[in-house]
Design an enzyme around this catalytic site. Structure first.
Site, short mmCIF file in Angstrom:
data_model
loop_
_atom_site.label_atom_id
_atom_site.label_comp_id
_atom_site.label_asym_id
_atom_site.label_seq_id
_atom_site.Cartn_x
_atom_site.Cartn_y
_atom_site.Cartn_z
N ASP B 28 -13.03 -34.59 -13.06
CA ASP B 28 -12.72 -35.53 -12.23
C ASP B 28 -13.60 -36.63 -13.12
O ASP B 28 -14.99 -36.25 -13.02
CB ASP B 28 -13.66 -35.89 -10.26
N GLU B 80 -31.00 -21.48 -29.37
CA GLU B 80 -29.44 -20.56 -28.43
C GLU B 80 -29.02 -19.97 -29.07
O GLU B 80 -27.67 -19.18 -28.96
CB GLU B 80 -29.79 -20.84 -26.45
N CYS B 112 -34.00 -23.92 -23.66
CA CYS B 112 -33.83 -25.21 -24.30
C CYS B 112 -34.80 -25.41 -24.59
O CYS B 112 -35.06 -26.72 -25.48
CB CYS B 112 -32.97 -26.25 -23.37
N ARG B 199 -26.53 -25.37 -8.83
CA ARG B 199 -27.83 -26.75 -8.19
C ARG B 199 -29.40 -26.02 -8.13
O ARG B 199 -30.21 -26.80 -8.51
CB ARG B 199 -27.37 -27.32 -6.97
N HIS B 234 -37.09 -33.16 -21.16
CA HIS B 234 -35.88 -32.36 -21.69
C HIS B 234 -34.35 -33.40 -20.76
O HIS B 234 -34.57 -33.85 -20.07
CB HIS B 234 -35.82 -31.00 -21.13
N ASN B 266 -26.09 -32.66 -24.34
CA ASN B 266 -27.22 -31.48 -24.11
C ASN B 266 -27.84 -30.62 -25.56
O ASN B 266 -26.46 -29.97 -25.34
CB ASN B 266 -27.89 -31.22 -22.91
#
Lengths: 384, 348
Positions: B28, B80, B112, B199, B234, B266
């Site tokens: 979606d 990374e 990151c 999450r 970030h 990102n």
């Protein structure tokens, strides 16, 4: 058989409890229930839990939890019937007290579901379906309930909007429950525009993945009255099984195990469904609540969607269903759900449900279901 | 006094839109666009990697600094996605810009935040007097498993900063690092794609560390959000930096100049460093900038930076970051993207 009462209930906030382990969330709720009951010991322990092995890599749960409560060597047993594990644990506890085998019994339910990825959780939950007939073919629970929804919509004209109204109602109730995982309201539009999971079910039609526990303390009603605590009697318990494969059912739109379990529990209590003031039922998906209201006999077959649209099952309606917010808003830590339903009914019958109190409630019913209805457990609770 | 004497950015010209990825996976697109505030992301060409992008960014930093590369005493490259598991990226970079052989180099990895990690070390080597100049680069060709939520954001880019003690473009007034052990995102050896905790990577990981680090550095420096002209967080997706800003008391106008993620994606180790380059591009002398990185695992490095008058002399010696982001773009279809990102297995 002895008459059985609930003298203590305990539940802590549900959600994604990453800072707590299974034993911690169970122990917190259990201690609250014991404190509420005002007892300093219990004679045996029943724990409802569906899949601690797959979710946290821990079996042998009953002894572990008896130990973490500091109560070894009490007898302890884990009870498993998929998402009905909690309800079935409660039933075993009731039978234990009724039979005279124990006087004070602690019944808890627990599931720690968020320590694994979404895929792993979906797999663990999928073990409640028939692996050979369903799982191996790629079916998951959203898929199974989506088929039930399509069948119900096709046969009875149940609308997409009516499904959404179940979520709207339960989130409205849940917004008044401080222990709920999602204590906020949703709208019909919000449900209809949420992400599609399995057509026609969208994400806001589905109960969430939750960490949580709940506990109750049981004892003979006679003993309870002497303790001068508010007594809620369990006047009826009923359980029934059905094929766990949906394909083997005679009717995709009918929950026979719920129907039979309710009949047994109501007969034992000597009540009719119309005598009950509130209902905590297994709305793992919005379509499930619609089908459960039909199977319990609150409405005629096929009228469940209309009932929610007309407000029959709203908190102020004739048959308030899921005043706690249900699985939808309160959360669904599968093994804990059936016990938490009893916790809610006890709070309602004691008049302790705060903003979501169903006025004047004297009798309540819980309905807890495994899989797509392969097992169902129903209890009737009454204020003394 | 030590700080930034030159900075440079590099962003590959290829882009892929969120809709193009969602179309392939039957996902979606609006929920990614609205929920995560992502529109498109940069994609490296087949001949680009962390090293080539680091070289491009570093050359631009050298142009702005106007120094002789042979005077650089240390080169750090955080990523990374170092092209080699064994064999340093830093040696190639140091050689390519002409800093060898009298130079110390190290490759850094911290999800990151490896870029700001290099900045912290480079700054402090200059502060200590051990080297005259030090170069720190954050660069990544980020990995996201096909179909995973990360695929919509994992992008490519590099930002390079030269540190020195004189002729500063921006002085670093304060630093602070906030670190805990946090299993929110990881890739073990021989795993092709990283895994993440869904999450869990939000409240417990990103927000706890970013707000923890930002609050601590402000307390240490005796500053409050209103004292800063700009803040750069970030940017794993569009939403997180704004929410972090809201939690800390920063306004949208303070965040927006360095907020590149909706069009960039990102860039992992390059993410907050690239946000800083875009912010320096428009900053004025005396502006205070707060830079707050985040790296899974987890940690957050914060820097309080004060821009000097030299910014006006150097900013147009190399392309501005927004120019790299908004012009000369080539949009890819998923097939070419899959080829460029080596998601297609070819004959040996």
């Amino acid at each position: 058989m002895r008459d059985v009462a609930i003298i203590g209930v305990g539940m802590t906030k549900w959600g994604e409890l990453w800072r707590k382990s299974l034993r911690t969330i169970f122990t917190e709720s259990a201690l609250l229930a014991l404190e509420d009951a005002g007892v300093d010991h219990f004679d045996s322990l029943f724990v409802g839990c569906m899949s601690s092995g797959l979710f946290v890599g821990q079996e042998h749960l009953a002894s572990l939890l008896a130990d973490s409560l500091g109560r070894t060597p009490v007898p302890a047993a884990r009870v498993e019937s998929a998402c009905a594990s909690g309800g079935l644990a409660l039933r075993q506890g009731v039978i234990e007290v009724a039979s005279g085998a124990s006087d004070i019994v602690l019944v808890g339910g627990v599931e720690k579901m968020t320590d694994v990825t979404g895929c792993e959780a979906t797999f663990a939950l999928g073990t409640a379906a028939d692996q050979e007939y369903e799982g191996y073919h790629g079916l998951t629970f959203p898929g199974l309930y989506a088929m039930m929804a399509v069948a119900h919509m096709h046969r009875y004209g149940t609308t997409r909007e009516q499904l959404a109204m179940v979520a709207v109602k339960n989130h409205d109730n849940g917004s008044r429950n401080p222990l709920a995982q999602f204590p906020f309201k949703v709208t019909v539009d919000g449900v209809l525009n949420s992400v599609l999971v399995a057509d026609p079910l969208r994400i806001l039609d589905c109960s969430p993945i939750t960490d949580g526990a709940a506990a109750v303390v049981l004892c003979p009603s006679e003993m309870a009255r002497k303790m001068k605590k508010p007594v809620v009697r369990i006047t009826g318990t009923g359980q029934a099984t059905d094929t766990i494969a949906l394909s083997s059912r005679r009717d995709l739109t009918w929950l026979e195990s719920t129907h039979l379990a309710a009949q047994k529990a109501l007969a034992m209590a000597g009540r009719k469904i119309r005598d009950i003031d509130l209902f905590e039922v297994h709305d793992c998906f919005t379509i499930a609540e619609i089908m459960v209201t039909e199977a319990l006999g609150l409405v005629e077959k096929g009228r469940g969607g209309q009932a929610v649209e007309e407000g029959l099952t709203a908190r102020g309606g004739r048959f308030p269903v899921n005043p706690s917010g249900g699985l939808k808003a309160k959360g669904h830590p599968v093994g804990a759900t059936g016990v938490a339903q009893a916790v809610e009914v006890v709070k309602q019958l004691r008049g302790e449900a705060g903003e979501r109190q169903v006025k004047g409630a004297k009798r309540g019913l819980t309905q807890n279901m495994g899989g797509t209805g392969g097992s169902s457990v129903v209890h009737v609770l009454e204020a003394d | 006094m030590a700080g930034i004497i030159g900075y440079g950015a590099y962003i590959p010209r290829n882009r892929i839109r969120v809709e193009e990825i969602a179309k392939v996976w039957g996902a979606d697109a609006p929920s990614f666009k609205k929920g995560l505030m992502l529109e498109e992301k940069s994609v490296p060409s087949p001949d680009q990697d962390t090293i080539t992008m680091a070289v491009e960014g570093s050359k631009r930093a050298l142009k702005r600094a106007g120094i002789d590369a042979r005077e650089i005493g240390a080169v750090y490259i955080g990523s990374e996605s170092h092209p080699y598991a064994v064999k340093p990226s830093g040696t190639v970079l140091a050689e390519a810009i002409g800093a060898t052989p009298a130079v110390h180099t190290a490759d850094l990895e911290f999800a990151c935040k490896a870029g700001t990690e290099g900045m912290f070390i480079a700054l402090n080597l200059v502060r200590s007097g051990a080297v005259k100049y030090a170069l720190a680069v954050g660069a990544d060709t980020s990995q996201g498993a096909p179909g995973d939520a990360l695929e919509y954001s994992a992008a490519a880019g590099a930002a390079a900063f030269l540190f020195g003690a004189e002729r500063l473009v921006a002085e670093v007034l304060e630093t602070y690092s906030y670190t805990t052990d946090m299993p929110d995102f990881w890739r073990r050896e021989y795993m092709y794609y990283p895994r993440h905790g869904g999450r869990f990577t939000g409240d417990e990981a990103y927000f706890a560390h970013v707000t923890g680090s930002a609050r601590a550095i402000m307390a240490k420096a005796g500053l409050k959000p209103a004292d800063f002209r700009y803040v750069v967080f970030h940017q794993p997706n569009g939403k997180f930096p704004f929410r972090a800003g809201e939690m800390l008391g920063f306004s949208k106008p303070q965040i927006e100049p360095g907020w590149l993620v909706s069009k960039l994606g990102n860039t992992y180790s390059g993410s907050s460093p690239l946000g800083l380059t875009a912010t320096l591009d428009i900053a004025k002398a005396g502006d205070l900038i707060l830079l707050v990185s985040y790296g899974s695992g987890a940690g957050s490095d914060s820097f309080v930076i004060r821009v000097t008058e030299r910014i006006d002399e150097v900013r147009d010696l190399a392309p501005r970051t927004r120019t790299l982001l908004d012009t000369n773009k080539v949009y890819l279809e998923y097939g070419a993207y899959a080829k460029y990102r080596r998601k297609i297995r070819k004959a040996e």
